[in-house]
Design an enzyme around this catalytic site. Structure first.
Site, PDB file in Angstrom:
ATOM      1  N   ARG A  26      -1.385 -21.211  12.325  1.00  0.00           N
ATOM      2  CA  ARG A  26       0.085 -21.522  11.338  1.00  0.00           C
ATOM      3  C   ARG A  26       1.313 -21.748  12.053  1.00  0.00           C
ATOM      4  NH1 ARG A  26      -0.826 -18.033   6.788  1.00  0.00           N
ATOM      5  NH2 ARG A  26      -2.600 -18.352   5.940  1.00  0.00           N
ATOM      6  N   ARG A  30       6.563 -20.175   7.578  1.00  0.00           N
ATOM      7  CA  ARG A  30       7.698 -19.648   7.169  1.00  0.00           C
ATOM      8  C   ARG A  30       8.484 -19.111   8.221  1.00  0.00           C
ATOM      9  NH1 ARG A  30       5.168 -15.898   2.995  1.00  0.00           N
ATOM     10  NH2 ARG A  30       3.597 -15.893   4.586  1.00  0.00           N
ATOM     11  N   ARG A  39      10.032 -26.254   2.047  1.00  0.00           N
ATOM     12  CA  ARG A  39       9.292 -25.385   1.036  1.00  0.00           C
ATOM     13  C   ARG A  39       9.915 -25.210  -0.291  1.00  0.00           C
ATOM     14  NH1 ARG A  39       6.776 -22.394  -2.667  1.00  0.00           N
ATOM     15  NH2 ARG A  39       5.378 -20.542  -1.626  1.00  0.00           N
ATOM     16  N   ASP A  76      -4.258 -26.000   3.525  1.00  0.00           N
ATOM     17  CA  ASP A  76      -4.730 -24.536   3.210  1.00  0.00           C
ATOM     18  C   ASP A  76      -6.155 -24.718   2.900  1.00  0.00           C
ATOM     19  OD1 ASP A  76      -3.490 -21.642   2.911  1.00  0.00           O
ATOM     20  OD2 ASP A  76      -5.096 -21.904   1.591  1.00  0.00           O
ATOM     21  N   TYR A 151     -12.084 -15.232  -1.421  1.00  0.00           N
ATOM     22  CA  TYR A 151     -11.038 -15.695  -2.088  1.00  0.00           C
ATOM     23  C   TYR A 151     -11.513 -16.191  -3.328  1.00  0.00           C
ATOM     24  CZ  TYR A 151      -8.054 -15.049   1.790  1.00  0.00           C
ATOM     25  OH  TYR A 151      -7.469 -14.442   2.983  1.00  0.00           O
TER      26      TYR A 151
HETATM   27  O1  CP3 Z   1      -2.041 -23.326  10.923  1.00  0.00           O
HETATM   28  C1  CP3 Z   1      -1.233 -24.306  10.208  1.00  0.00           C
HETATM   29  O2  CP3 Z   1       0.109 -24.296  10.751  1.00  0.00           O
HETATM   30  C2  CP3 Z   1      -1.804 -25.029   9.248  1.00  0.00           C
HETATM   31  C3  CP3 Z   1      -1.679 -24.817   8.068  1.00  0.00           C
HETATM   32  C4  CP3 Z   1      -2.679 -23.534   7.516  1.00  0.00           C
HETATM   33  C5  CP3 Z   1      -1.954 -22.555   6.475  1.00  0.00           C
HETATM   34  N1  CP3 Z   1      -3.010 -22.150   5.941  1.00  0.00           N
HETATM   35  C6  CP3 Z   1      -0.653 -22.880   5.639  1.00  0.00           C
HETATM   36  C7  CP3 Z   1      -0.197 -21.701   4.800  1.00  0.00           C
HETATM   37  C8  CP3 Z   1      -3.922 -23.183   7.688  1.00  0.00           C
HETATM   38  C9  CP3 Z   1      -4.686 -23.411   8.826  1.00  0.00           C
HETATM   39  C10 CP3 Z   1      -4.062 -22.078   6.694  1.00  0.00           C
HETATM   40  C11 CP3 Z   1      -5.427 -21.444   6.895  1.00  0.00           C
HETATM   41  C12 CP3 Z   1      -5.796 -20.380   6.164  1.00  0.00           C
HETATM   42  N2  CP3 Z   1      -5.165 -20.137   4.529  1.00  0.00           N
HETATM   43  C13 CP3 Z   1      -6.745 -19.319   6.289  1.00  0.00           C
HETATM   44  C14 CP3 Z   1      -7.567 -19.253   7.395  1.00  0.00           C
HETATM   45  C15 CP3 Z   1      -6.740 -18.828   8.585  1.00  0.00           C
HETATM   46  C16 CP3 Z   1      -5.653 -17.285   8.456  1.00  0.00           C
HETATM   47  O3  CP3 Z   1      -4.655 -17.308   8.594  1.00  0.00           O
HETATM   48  O4  CP3 Z   1      -6.496 -16.317   8.074  1.00  0.00           O
HETATM   49  C17 CP3 Z   1      -6.608 -18.372   5.278  1.00  0.00           C
HETATM   50  C18 CP3 Z   1      -7.253 -16.956   4.902  1.00  0.00           C
HETATM   51  C19 CP3 Z   1      -5.786 -18.954   4.019  1.00  0.00           C
HETATM   52  C20 CP3 Z   1      -5.338 -18.420   2.631  1.00  0.00           C
HETATM   53  C21 CP3 Z   1      -3.909 -18.164   2.655  1.00  0.00           C
HETATM   54  N3  CP3 Z   1      -2.927 -19.073   2.411  1.00  0.00           N
HETATM   55  C22 CP3 Z   1      -3.418 -16.952   2.592  1.00  0.00           C
HETATM   56  C23 CP3 Z   1      -4.080 -15.666   2.860  1.00  0.00           C
HETATM   57  C24 CP3 Z   1      -1.804 -17.227   2.344  1.00  0.00           C
HETATM   58  C25 CP3 Z   1      -0.700 -16.255   2.191  1.00  0.00           C
HETATM   59  C26 CP3 Z   1      -0.283 -15.507   3.467  1.00  0.00           C
HETATM   60  C27 CP3 Z   1       0.760 -16.120   3.966  1.00  0.00           C
HETATM   61  O5  CP3 Z   1       0.727 -15.980   5.242  1.00  0.00           O
HETATM   62  O6  CP3 Z   1       1.494 -16.678   3.302  1.00  0.00           O
HETATM   63  C28 CP3 Z   1      -1.633 -18.588   2.373  1.00  0.00           C
HETATM   64  C29 CP3 Z   1      -0.469 -19.319   2.192  1.00  0.00           C
HETATM   65  C30 CP3 Z   1       0.017 -20.206   3.107  1.00  0.00           C
HETATM   66  N4  CP3 Z   1      -0.892 -20.979   3.950  1.00  0.00           N
HETATM   67  C31 CP3 Z   1       1.505 -20.369   4.002  1.00  0.00           C
HETATM   68  C32 CP3 Z   1       1.162 -21.292   4.961  1.00  0.00           C
HETATM   69  C33 CP3 Z   1       2.283 -21.872   5.602  1.00  0.00           C
HETATM   70  C34 CP3 Z   1       2.561 -19.525   3.217  1.00  0.00           C
HETATM   71  C35 CP3 Z   1       2.807 -20.250   1.673  1.00  0.00           C
HETATM   72  C36 CP3 Z   1       4.347 -20.109   1.880  1.00  0.00           C
HETATM   73  O7  CP3 Z   1       4.756 -19.260   1.036  1.00  0.00           O
HETATM   74  O8  CP3 Z   1       5.084 -21.391   2.023  1.00  0.00           O
END
Ligand code: CP3
Length: 343
Positions: A26, A30, A39, A76, A151
């Site tokens: 990640r 944010r 965003r 994602d 999910y």
């Molecule tokens: O690592 C990176 O920088 C690459 C991008 C990336 C995102 N999600 C961007 C994202 C990666 C590799 C993921 C993987 C992901 N997504 C996982 C596996 C790894 C982990 O963190 O557990 C999971 C379970 C998800 C599902 C997901 N996507 C969740 C649970 C959420 C909400 C929680 C959160 O942190 O916001 C997301 C949204 C998400 N994915 C955001 C980002 C940057 C935030 C979105 C926003 O509001 O801008």
């Protein structure tokens, strides 16, 4: 400069680097003001994922700011259910929402993703690849079938994945069909990312740690093994990082079965166990606690030193034990990189 001289790819080939290469799960997200700005302009999270220019720009933001050794494609894990025709949305501050899947939906699921939906992801990979500094590797990724299924079944993130666990006990055949579909689609998705220019891929099994051993073998180990085999059938030297988060001592079973080049550790991993069961079989990646990165100060310095002392004497990639938290100060990331690189 040839690919083999990228430090992360060297580690994934089993060659320890004097200064461990580093990237953070990640790392584009944010906690970065420049991410929040893009965003806000784009409006929706999925629009970022499916607009190649925007996805590429966000992927490169942490590389420009910090000089990480790898860029991870901005996307994602839930784009896969989206490409299987499930409605997915991301509400700011609330996490993902999907239409929950029931047993009748599983029978009706397609066995292939809608290719047109994923094409912009591959285009983003190509764009990033052209703009990366020569020492920086490009990582692709997807969710492991179990984690994506949690999910899809619940329709959202849940504290203990109870909906998917219960479903898998009650309806093992339907659940197995869902997992098989995810294995096929996700393997192909990784192959296409690699063909577009990803130099290694990470398979995120974020919720691997909630399953008892028998279920862990059936729903995490066997599916990810099949994925690795599928990907290597198309791309024999594909570099794969497994991340079975929270699986504790079951990591030994995972490594017995899944041919990964590296394994991502969460922050609770026991170094002695890792030495005994991982060394010599796969490179190690991890495992700074994201909360100590958030907290900073001396506690952060101490924790960085511990991670280095525990793992850096073998092939090692410095990372977090899970994704960076949105409230993390940018300065703490700088502090961490400096300390690793002076080590
Ligand atoms: O690592 C990176 O920088 C690459 C991008 C990336 C995102 N999600 C961007 C994202 C990666 C590799 C993921 C993987 C992901 N997504 C996982 C596996 C790894 C982990 O963190 O557990 C999971 C379970 C998800 C599902 C997901 N996507 C969740 C649970 C959420 C909400 C929680 C959160 O942190 O916001 C997301 C949204 C998400 N994915 C955001 C980002 C940057 C935030 C979105 C926003 O509001 O801008």
């Amino acid at each position: 400069m040839s690919e083999a001289t990228k430090p992360i790819l060297e580690v994934l080939s089993g060659n320890r680097q004097k200064v461990p290469p580093v990237w953070f799960m990640r790392q584009a997200g944010r906690y970065l003001p420049e991410y929040r700005a893009v965003r806000e302009r784009a409006g929706s999270f999925l629009k970022l994922c499916f607009t190649p220019d925007l996805a590429a720009e966000i992927t490169l933001q942490p590389i420009r700011r910090f000089g990480f050794d790898a860029a991870i494609l901005f996307s994602d894990i839930l784009v896969v259910p989206h490409a299987l025709g499930r409605r997915v949305s991301f509400e700011t501050g609330e996490g993902p929402r999907l239409e929950p899947l029931d047993i009748s939906d599983i029978g009706a699921l397609p066995t292939e993703a809608d290719a047109a939906i994923l094409v912009p992801v591959y285009e983003a990979v190509r764009l990033v690849k052209r703009k990366l500094p020569p020492r920086v590797a490009l990582l692709g990724f997807c969710g492991a079938p179990w984690t994506v299924a949690t999910y899809m079944i619940a329709g959202r993130g849940t504290p203990d994945q109870a909906p998917a666990r219960t479903f898998a006990y009650r309806e093992p055949e339907a659940f197995a069909r869902l997992i098989e579909i995810l294995i096929g689609v996700s393997s192909h998705y990784l192959v296409e990312q690699i063909r577009a220019g990803a130099e290694a891929v990470q398979i995120f099994d974020t919720w691997a740690g909630v399953l008892p051993p028998r279920e862990f073998e059936r729903w995490c180990v066997a599916p990810v093994r099949k994925m690795a085999v599928n990907v290597r059938r198309e791309i024999p030297d594909a570099k794969i990082i497994g991340f079975p988060r929270g699986c504790g001592a079951s990591l030994a079973t995972y490594l017995d079965q899944v041919p990964v080049n590296a394994v991502g550790l969460d922050w609770a991993a026991d170094p002695a166990f890792v030495h005994e069961h991982v060394r010599g079989r796969a490179a190690v990646q991890g495992n700074l606690d994201p909360l100590v990165l958030l907290a900073g100060g001396e506690a952060l310095d101490r924790a960085i030193d511990d991670v280095l002392a525990n793992y850096a004497e073998g092939p090692f990639i410095f990372n977090l034990g899970h994704g960076i938290l949105p409230e993390t100060p940018v300065m703490h990331v700088e502090q961490t990189l400096q300390r690793i690189r002076l080590s």
